[in-house]
Design an enzyme around this catalytic site. Structure first.
Site, short mmCIF file in Angstrom:
data_model
loop_
_atom_site.label_atom_id
_atom_site.label_comp_id
_atom_site.label_asym_id
_atom_site.label_seq_id
_atom_site.Cartn_x
_atom_site.Cartn_y
_atom_site.Cartn_z
N THR A 25 0.89 -1.12 0.22
CA THR A 25 -0.05 -0.11 -0.06
C THR A 25 0.84 1.25 0.01
O THR A 25 1.67 1.37 0.88
CB THR A 25 -0.97 0.05 1.16
OG1 THR A 25 -1.87 -1.17 1.05
CG2 THR A 25 -1.77 1.35 1.26
N HIS A 177 -7.40 -10.92 -0.98
CA HIS A 177 -6.43 -10.45 0.39
C HIS A 177 -7.22 -11.10 1.78
O HIS A 177 -8.25 -10.60 2.02
CB HIS A 177 -6.57 -8.87 0.40
CG HIS A 177 -5.48 -8.63 1.59
ND1 HIS A 177 -4.94 -9.36 2.57
CD2 HIS A 177 -4.80 -7.29 1.80
CE1 HIS A 177 -4.20 -8.62 3.23
NE2 HIS A 177 -4.10 -7.13 2.79
N ASN A 237 -3.55 -5.22 12.79
CA ASN A 237 -4.68 -4.73 12.70
C ASN A 237 -5.57 -5.09 13.84
O ASN A 237 -6.77 -5.47 13.57
CB ASN A 237 -5.38 -4.75 11.38
CG ASN A 237 -4.57 -3.97 10.35
OD1 ASN A 237 -4.39 -2.87 10.52
ND2 ASN A 237 -4.45 -4.39 9.25
#
Length: 366
Positions: A25, A177, A237
């Site tokens: 990213t 993903h 995360n």
């Protein structure tokens, strides 16, 4: 024995070498649309003689509700498809192969990034406790809402439509993903999934969303052009460990076997961190998958050479090294030194730290 530099076939995709560029990213697509600078960035890394045999793009949301970070490119509008076509054309002009990583962030998002200020959608209504990047900087992720059972089919269909868009955009395939604490893992892990419907509870229920997504994508474009990314033990995360990660991911791959997927990429350990974060037998997991096996996370040249030669993996993906080394493939072949990336330019910005890293030839010319 095979080497890192030998050709390889991933389902329907023929590769010139076994070096992959992992998804990264970079937040350089204002308005969620890739720019000509994005095309230049990928093209710099596309020549299999000097770069990657396979490029996996940055994570790309499949729907407006799938976005979780500012300036990430989507694949759910005609404008985005057209912009991505410029990227794939540039990569193919250099002889490269490129697949897009299809993404839905789930609860790793912020209301400012979503249509009409909506709450993020997830398997759960429990916040992640982590932050994300919005226009004003880093901010706590917004509290999600748990998807209703009858809404899930629509989310699955978003992946299917994005896969078809990927074909229209000229990609050689897609990678779903399923890693790093995003929506698919929010269904997979019992540390996150607190549902009591057919998508929660026992393993066969928690893998259902993943299986339905992969069935939809492979059914739309073929298993030979479909891959998957997994991260069995990463804490990324806010994803706590599953109570039986080995059993969970074994069951998932067994359920996916009939689809004939082209490849699986596995993040070993903590994404971008310790490879020994938690115990996990990756070789045992591999025995349940018949396609190409891609290893990822912190690989050095020596580790990558050994992994392929010893049969631990069919190919190896490199992430951050490809940021600073557009000619990483050549550097791997020649044992040349790697440039060091500038972390301050990893996310957002323009050409500096994105398309201006020197190749070996440029460095020698100075």
């Amino acid at each position: 024995m095979p080497t890192l530099f030998d050709p390889l076939r991933l389902g329907d995709i023929a590769l010139a070498n076994r070096i992959a560029m992992a998804p990264l990213t970079r937040n350089r697509s204002p308005g969620q649309v890739p720019t000509p600078l994005v095309a230049e960035y990928y093209a710099q890394r596309a020549d299999p003689a000097t770069g990657a045999g396979l490029i996996i793009t940055e994570a790309t949301p499949v729907s407006a509700m799938g976005h979780g970070y500012i300036d990430t490119p989507g694949l759910h509008s005609a404008e985005q498809v057209k912009a991505w076509r410029a990227v794939t054309d540039a990569v193919h002009a250099r002889g490269g192969r490129i697949v897009v990583q299809l993404w839905h962030v789930g609860r790793i998002s912020h209301t400012s990034l979503l249509p009409d200020g909506a709450a993020p959608e997830s398997s759960t209504a429990v916040p992640s406790g982590v932050r994300t990047l919005i226009d004003s900087g880093m901010a706590p992720c917004s509290t999600p809402r748990a998807l209703q059972t009858d809404e899930i089919a629509g989310v699955v269909d978003g992946f299917r439509r994005a896969a078809l868009n990927a074909m229209d955009a000229g990609f050689d395939g897609v990678q779903v993903h399923g890693a790093n604490g995003y929506l698919i893992e929010q269904f997979l892990r019992d540390s996150i999934n607190d549902r009591s419907d057919r998508y929660g509870g026992p393993v066969e229920n928690r893998i259902r969303f993943l299986v339905e997504v992969m069935q939809a994508v492979a059914g739309a474009i073929g298993g030979g052009r479909t891959g998957l990314r997994l991260s069995p033990v990463t804490p990324a995360n806010g994803a706590g460990p599953d109570s039986d990660a080995q059993g969970l991911f074994t069951a998932a791959l067994q359920a996916l076997a009939p689809l004939g997927l082209a490849f699986v990429e596995v993040v070993e350990g903590a994404t971008g961190g310790a490879r020994d974060h938690l115990p996990f037998d990756y070789d045992a997991l591999r025995r349940h998958f018949a396609g190409a096996w891609m290893a990822n996370n912190g690989y050095t040249r020596e580790m990558a050479l050994a992994a392929v030669a010893q049969g631990h993996a069919d190919l190896v993906s490199f992430g951050r090294p490809f940021i600073a080394n557009p000619d990483l493939g050549r550097r791997l072949r020649e044992g040349a030194e790697w440039n060091t990336g500038d972390r301050s330019t990893y996310y957002r910005g323009g050409a500096p730290g994105y398309t201006d890293y020197p190749t070996l030839d440029l460095a020698a010319a100075k």
